[in-house]
Structure formats: structure tokens, C-alpha cells
Motif scaffolding. Sequence first.
Motif, PDB file in Angstrom:
ATOM      1  N   HIS A 104     -16.034 -10.497  -3.976  1.00  0.00           N
ATOM      2  CA  HIS A 104     -14.382 -10.572  -3.400  1.00  0.00           C
ATOM      3  C   HIS A 104     -14.212  -9.871  -2.010  1.00  0.00           C
ATOM      4  O   HIS A 104     -15.046  -8.949  -1.607  1.00  0.00           O
ATOM      5  CB  HIS A 104     -13.804  -9.707  -4.531  1.00  0.00           C
ATOM      6  CG  HIS A 104     -12.436  -9.694  -4.535  1.00  0.00           C
ATOM      7  ND1 HIS A 104     -11.596  -8.849  -3.797  1.00  0.00           N
ATOM      8  CD2 HIS A 104     -11.542 -10.348  -5.100  1.00  0.00           C
ATOM      9  CE1 HIS A 104     -10.581  -9.032  -3.884  1.00  0.00           C
ATOM     10  NE2 HIS A 104     -10.152 -10.098  -4.851  1.00  0.00           N
ATOM     11  N   LEU A 157      -5.717   2.464  -2.197  1.00  0.00           N
ATOM     12  CA  LEU A 157      -6.677   1.256  -1.948  1.00  0.00           C
ATOM     13  C   LEU A 157      -8.107   1.833  -1.739  1.00  0.00           C
ATOM     14  O   LEU A 157      -8.640   1.382  -0.930  1.00  0.00           O
ATOM     15  CB  LEU A 157      -6.089   0.408  -0.907  1.00  0.00           C
ATOM     16  CG  LEU A 157      -4.871   0.000  -0.836  1.00  0.00           C
ATOM     17  CD1 LEU A 157      -4.495  -0.901   0.031  1.00  0.00           C
ATOM     18  CD2 LEU A 157      -4.626  -0.863  -2.326  1.00  0.00           C
ATOM     19  N   LEU A 178     -10.960   0.044   0.259  1.00  0.00           N
ATOM     20  CA  LEU A 178     -11.320  -1.265   0.209  1.00  0.00           C
ATOM     21  C   LEU A 178     -11.026  -1.930   1.347  1.00  0.00           C
ATOM     22  O   LEU A 178     -10.270  -1.482   2.320  1.00  0.00           O
ATOM     23  CB  LEU A 178     -10.505  -1.600  -1.196  1.00  0.00           C
ATOM     24  CG  LEU A 178     -10.633  -1.152  -2.520  1.00  0.00           C
ATOM     25  CD1 LEU A 178      -9.691  -1.604  -3.335  1.00  0.00           C
ATOM     26  CD2 LEU A 178     -12.094  -1.690  -2.857  1.00  0.00           C
ATOM     27  N   ASN A 179     -11.410  -3.348   1.623  1.00  0.00           N
ATOM     28  CA  ASN A 179     -11.298  -3.912   2.991  1.00  0.00           C
ATOM     29  C   ASN A 179      -9.939  -4.567   3.055  1.00  0.00           C
ATOM     30  O   ASN A 179      -9.919  -5.917   2.916  1.00  0.00           O
ATOM     31  CB  ASN A 179     -12.452  -5.134   2.856  1.00  0.00           C
ATOM     32  CG  ASN A 179     -12.453  -5.638   4.281  1.00  0.00           C
ATOM     33  OD1 ASN A 179     -12.485  -5.156   5.189  1.00  0.00           O
ATOM     34  ND2 ASN A 179     -12.798  -7.118   4.145  1.00  0.00           N
ATOM     35  N   TYR A 180      -8.891  -3.658   3.175  1.00  0.00           N
ATOM     36  CA  TYR A 180      -7.725  -4.140   3.677  1.00  0.00           C
ATOM     37  C   TYR A 180      -7.337  -3.505   5.029  1.00  0.00           C
ATOM     38  O   TYR A 180      -7.663  -2.316   5.270  1.00  0.00           O
ATOM     39  CB  TYR A 180      -6.556  -3.769   2.581  1.00  0.00           C
ATOM     40  CG  TYR A 180      -7.116  -4.641   1.404  1.00  0.00           C
ATOM     41  CD1 TYR A 180      -6.435  -5.817   1.309  1.00  0.00           C
ATOM     42  CD2 TYR A 180      -7.659  -4.202   0.342  1.00  0.00           C
ATOM     43  CE1 TYR A 180      -6.776  -6.700   0.098  1.00  0.00           C
ATOM     44  CE2 TYR A 180      -7.926  -4.708  -0.868  1.00  0.00           C
ATOM     45  CZ  TYR A 180      -7.570  -6.087  -0.911  1.00  0.00           C
ATOM     46  OH  TYR A 180      -7.809  -6.548  -1.985  1.00  0.00           O
ATOM     47  N   TYR A 201      -5.839  -4.616  -6.668  1.00  0.00           N
ATOM     48  CA  TYR A 201      -6.571  -4.781  -5.175  1.00  0.00           C
ATOM     49  C   TYR A 201      -8.125  -4.710  -5.231  1.00  0.00           C
ATOM     50  O   TYR A 201      -8.730  -5.088  -4.274  1.00  0.00           O
ATOM     51  CB  TYR A 201      -6.082  -3.640  -4.221  1.00  0.00           C
ATOM     52  CG  TYR A 201      -4.666  -4.086  -3.539  1.00  0.00           C
ATOM     53  CD1 TYR A 201      -4.559  -5.267  -2.695  1.00  0.00           C
ATOM     54  CD2 TYR A 201      -3.546  -3.529  -3.841  1.00  0.00           C
ATOM     55  CE1 TYR A 201      -3.379  -5.837  -1.879  1.00  0.00           C
ATOM     56  CE2 TYR A 201      -2.286  -3.930  -3.183  1.00  0.00           C
ATOM     57  CZ  TYR A 201      -2.200  -4.952  -2.177  1.00  0.00           C
ATOM     58  OH  TYR A 201      -1.010  -5.431  -1.739  1.00  0.00           O
ATOM     59  N   SER A 212     -12.188  -7.743  -0.868  1.00  0.00           N
ATOM     60  CA  SER A 212     -12.145  -6.327  -0.835  1.00  0.00           C
ATOM     61  C   SER A 212     -13.106  -5.511  -0.673  1.00  0.00           C
ATOM     62  O   SER A 212     -13.126  -4.448  -0.540  1.00  0.00           O
ATOM     63  CB  SER A 212     -11.302  -5.957  -2.027  1.00  0.00           C
ATOM     64  OG  SER A 212     -11.990  -5.898  -3.593  1.00  0.00           O
ATOM     65  N   ASP A 238       0.815  -1.333   0.000  1.00  0.00           N
ATOM     66  CA  ASP A 238       0.014  -0.059  -0.205  1.00  0.00           C
ATOM     67  C   ASP A 238       0.913   1.196  -0.084  1.00  0.00           C
ATOM     68  O   ASP A 238       1.914   1.413   0.833  1.00  0.00           O
ATOM     69  CB  ASP A 238      -0.992   0.015   1.267  1.00  0.00           C
ATOM     70  CG  ASP A 238      -1.890   1.175   1.319  1.00  0.00           C
ATOM     71  OD1 ASP A 238      -1.635   2.200   0.327  1.00  0.00           O
ATOM     72  OD2 ASP A 238      -2.703   1.096   2.201  1.00  0.00           O
TER      73      ASP A 238
END
Length: 686
Positions: A494, A442, A513-515, A337, A496, A161
Motif C-alpha cells: 500500500h 496520520l 504515513l506516506n502522505y 489512511y 501509505s 488530515d
Amino acid sequence: MTEHEVAGACPLDCPDGCAWVVTVRDGTAVKLRGNRDHPFTHGTLCVKVNQYLEHAAAPDRLRHPLRRVGAKGEGRFERIGWDEALTEIAERLASVRERWGGEAIWPYQGTGNLGYLQGLQGRAGARLWNVLGASRHEVTICSIAGLAGTRYATGTTLGIDPESLAESKLILLWGVNTLTSGHHLWRFVERARARGAYVVAVDPVRTRTAKQADEHVAPVPGTDAALALGLLNVVVSLGREDERYLAGNTVGWPEFRRRILEFTPARVAGITGVDEAQLVRLGRRLAGTRPTAIRAGVGVQRHAGGGEVLRVLACVPGVTGDWQYPGGGLAYSTDGYFGGDREALARDDLLEAPVRTLLMTRLGEGLLDLDDPPVKALVVYAANPLTSAPGQDRIRRGLAREDLFTVVIDLFQTDTADYADIVLPATMQTEHLDVHDGYGHLYVAWNEPAVAPPGECLSTTETFRRLAAKMGLTEPSLYDSDEELAKQLLDFSHPSLDGITLDGLREKGWARLNYPRSFVPFDRGFPTPSGKLEFRSELACRDGLDPLAGYTPPREHGDRELARRFPLILVAGASHFFINTVFANKPALARRAGPPQVVLHPGDAAGRAIADGQVVRVFNDRGSFTALALVDDRVRAGVVTTTKGHWGKLTGGGAGINATVAERDSDMGGAVFHDNRVEIEAADPR
């Protein structure tokens, strides 16, 4: 008077994918600003996009369909209606398809819009082209070689990232001028600096970013992989490789170590032109600084060994062990991503049979040399290839073919549009619906249309819906609305997208996004066949490449006769005031950019009796262009630099920098803009 704000996002070819807010007063967009709530954009836009609303209202903007009335290239058109335009296009495409087959149609899409609905990320129009069986257009002009190179090493195009650079102690900005091309990253660089980080710019040119870095390293263009191997040689010679990480997480280390030992500082100094003492100092710093982050730009892979450069750069943090630390590793592109359902948008299942692939960077070849079938119809959208693609002279000859039916969908009458048979007016970002991510962060963003389009402008999606109807096509998905397309993209399983809904995204305008905020991308292994970082790749071997990461010299460097005739290496970087060719026709930005210039080292200028401000001709066997000489030591002797983006018809010269660039591919695909030998001579008496 009524006033409200509408959330949106910048559509242009920049890693930052900025979130913005449009203020609308009585149906008119009156103000544009960066979204202050966005963690990456942070309320600012670039000098180019700050004037986007003025650009949308420009008097030279296309507002109605046009039909050519002059010779191709003259740029003379008459206004026609949409029904007339679409009827002619439908009839001509149907005729080409019937006689030559669908592959005689080339849908040429560019990077002028990166949206998932209207632009490149979702391959706008792909459903129509698949139904027609048109040739597959491969976008190879930007980052494809580097993406392939990183994939051989790590199994993916993904890296760290970019926000994690704030946690780095050593930052190598490698071939990226972030203060011009993605300036929001600099805030994270400065955060790291405030905590003691050391910042190095690796670039043949002393750019804005290089001037602000703690150190500037200027290799000969195209020798970056050798430089990286030389730095690793210092690391290994000091015994500072991370043996524990290497043993547990990599494949091919003994062989790669032997290759590293071949690239001694003395040898690398000879290849790269970098002072040996500077190379050793930086190698020592790399050996002793954790975490180290490398942020690589796309310019670093625009030569014969471009893919190999990113492959080696992805290996560097494997040797030092930096892949295991937050703030350590390589950042090249974050595009993958985002886990939206791209296949649902493109619908390649609609193809009845496999079709050929045509490369974006080989347009001249495609128009002049292809047969079985020849290209008989060209539909260009979000692209200005006559200005931006290599082999400009051949492209011009191809576009001038009388038997080639050309449609251009654009915002303005570009150099390419002057060769069209039909020109269609497109909407701009404030006038249509779209979904965006960024290839340098992201986040995903929703772009709500803020105002009605001017004149008769139509979105790309609506243009293709109407064309499908005019052609009598019955495939139901060709007529999906923009909202239906957005749902198909986002309604996907997904990880993310966990927690991200269409309604929520639309309400807020953006979402991360789901990070996690700080994460190590390969802490559970690499998505390679071995599950490890691969210094040695059997996939590369299978593809006809060296299985071991290494150095591939630029093609035009080793040719002594070529170097004698054309002793200068031309590098064409991004303008601070244009994004590719976008904004080159905006008067305020064109004035700030100035006319085309070429920067020469004082020694090279003196040897040619060229004075600062003199008009010069830059040439090789492929073509030539004229520019003003700027004599400055921001480039090393033997290297000259200019900026891309100028439209030929607006600068009076016609030809541009790409008249000198070879129409060939790098080791792993993509243009070789910086693998280009030229000579320079005075173009006017002094």
C-alpha cells in the motif's frame, strides 16, 4: 541500577493514538511521558493516561485465572491455573460447537484496545473464530453510522488530515468535545486562531471545548443535519455556492439545491431550537470564509438519523467548494489512511462457510431472543458491555442465563466479569507487543513491551494461541508469533507504507504515513461510482435509503405521547476522567470524576422541585438509574446530560445510564445513545 527508555503507544479508544515513552529502571516501569518528537502527541498525554503506570500496578488488577464459585453476578471466584482454565474453556467451546454449531459461539470484542495485534483494529482472535466457524462480531457501538454516511457522499470514510485545521479560517467543531476526547487537536485549532480563524462549537451541551470556542451553537440533540441544511440555505440564498466546483465535481446538485431551499432559517430554528438570527449569522460566515473545516465527532451520529448527519456534513464543503482547499473539508475518521494488511491478520479465508453477523449493540437481543442457533458461549475481551452497551437490563438478564458459558478476558473484574464462568487476566500496554495508528491523525506507532507482565497475565494473542493448542487445532497461522503478525501487517504494498519498515518503525517508535504534509484528499476525484461527490447516491437508493442527502429526525422526537410522558432528552457524553469504562475503577480518577451526575436546566429543575445536589431518579419505560442533580444552564431547557463510564457496582446503584437506552440501530447502524427520552424525579425526600 540500570535505566532505559522504551517507545510505545496508547491503546485506548481515542482519536489521538498517542506515542509515549516508558522509563524502565531495574525491570520496573517508573515513568511515562508523551513522545516529544511526535508531531501530533508533542510530548503530552491526557489526564487519564498520565496515570497509566499506576493503573497497571493497581492492587485490584487481575493477575491469575479465576473460576466462578457463586451465582452469576455475585462476582465470587476462586483462583485456578492456566491449564485448568484453558482445558475447561476448550471443552465447553468444543461441546457447544458439536451440539449447536460454531455460530452458537459469540466472540464479543470491544474497543478497550485498538491495537492491530492485541486489539480491535486487527480483530485479535479472528483467526481462531474463523476456524471454529463462530458468529461474526460486528463492532457497531462507535462510529459505524457516520462512516456509512460519509461513504455515500464521498465514496470513502476518509476526509482531511486533522492537522490541516491549522490552515483553516473557519473551524466548526461539530459534536466533538476535543478538549476532553482528543485534546491534541486543539493545538492545531489554536494555530489557526492565531492566524485569524473563527472557531465554532456545535454541541447540545456547553462543554469544555464549547467554553473555549468563539461561538457555541446548541441544537436540540439529533437535529444536526437540519442545522447543516439551514446553514447551506443561507449560503445558497446569498448566491455564494461555488458553481464552478459544483459543476465539475458533484452529482445531483439541482435536486440537492431544491432540498436545501426547503430548510429555511425559520423552519430550521423551529426544528433545532437554534435562534434564527444566530443561524443566519453563522450561515453568512460560512458563505464568506474559505477554507472552512468541519471536525465531526462520533456523538453526533448516535440517534435515528446519525448516518444522514455525516452524509450531509460531507456535502457541505461540496456546496461551498471547500473540498478543493488545504484546510477545507470534513474530518471524521482517518482510520482508513493506514494501509496495513488487515486481511492478513484476520484471515477470513479460513471460514469454511459463511456465518451470521451479530451486532455489538444488540447483545441483550442476541442472548435472549436468538435461536437457530441460540448463543451458548460468549467470549468477551477488551469490552465491558454490561456497562457500555444499550439495553442494560436485558443484557443483565442474558448474562445471568445458567446455560450460557461466558469467558471474560480483562485487566480488572468489571461489572461484566462478575457474570463470567471463567475470567482470564490480560496484559496491559507496557507488557506486550503491538502496532497502532490513530483515527484522528496520520501516524503509525510501534509498541515495544517495556516490562514483564505481573502474575500470570498473558497477551490476547498468546491466550488465543494456547487455547487453539488446547483445542487441538492444526491450522498453522493460529500459532504465528506477535513479530510474525506485525510483519504480515506491515509487509504490504500500500502506498501509505512506502518508506516504512518494521525495523525502522521499531527503532524510532513512530512514523508518518506516506502522505504530504498538506494535501487535498480528493483533488483527483472522489472514489464514488461517478468519481464525484454525490449529493444523490444510487448506492444509498439500492440500500433502501433516500438517494438524496437530507434530514432524518430522531425517532423519539416525533412521538407526542412519548414526549408527554418523557419530556427530557438525555445526552451521555464522555467523561473527562474515563475513556468509556476504562479508569472508572481507578480511585484517583474516580474521585476527580465524582459520582454519577445529571445536569438539568434551571427551568426544568424548578418545574420538578429538584435542587442542586439532590439524588434523582432518571427513568423511562426501558429502565432507570440514580444520580446527583446538577442544576446549570450549560444545557438548554428540555435537554439533560450525564457522562458515561461509571461501573454500577462501584457507584452502589447497579443500573447505569444504558438502562434507559433503546436496543435499536440508527439509520445506518450503530447505537442510539442520544435518541433517548426520559423523565426525572426526586429519589429522596427534601
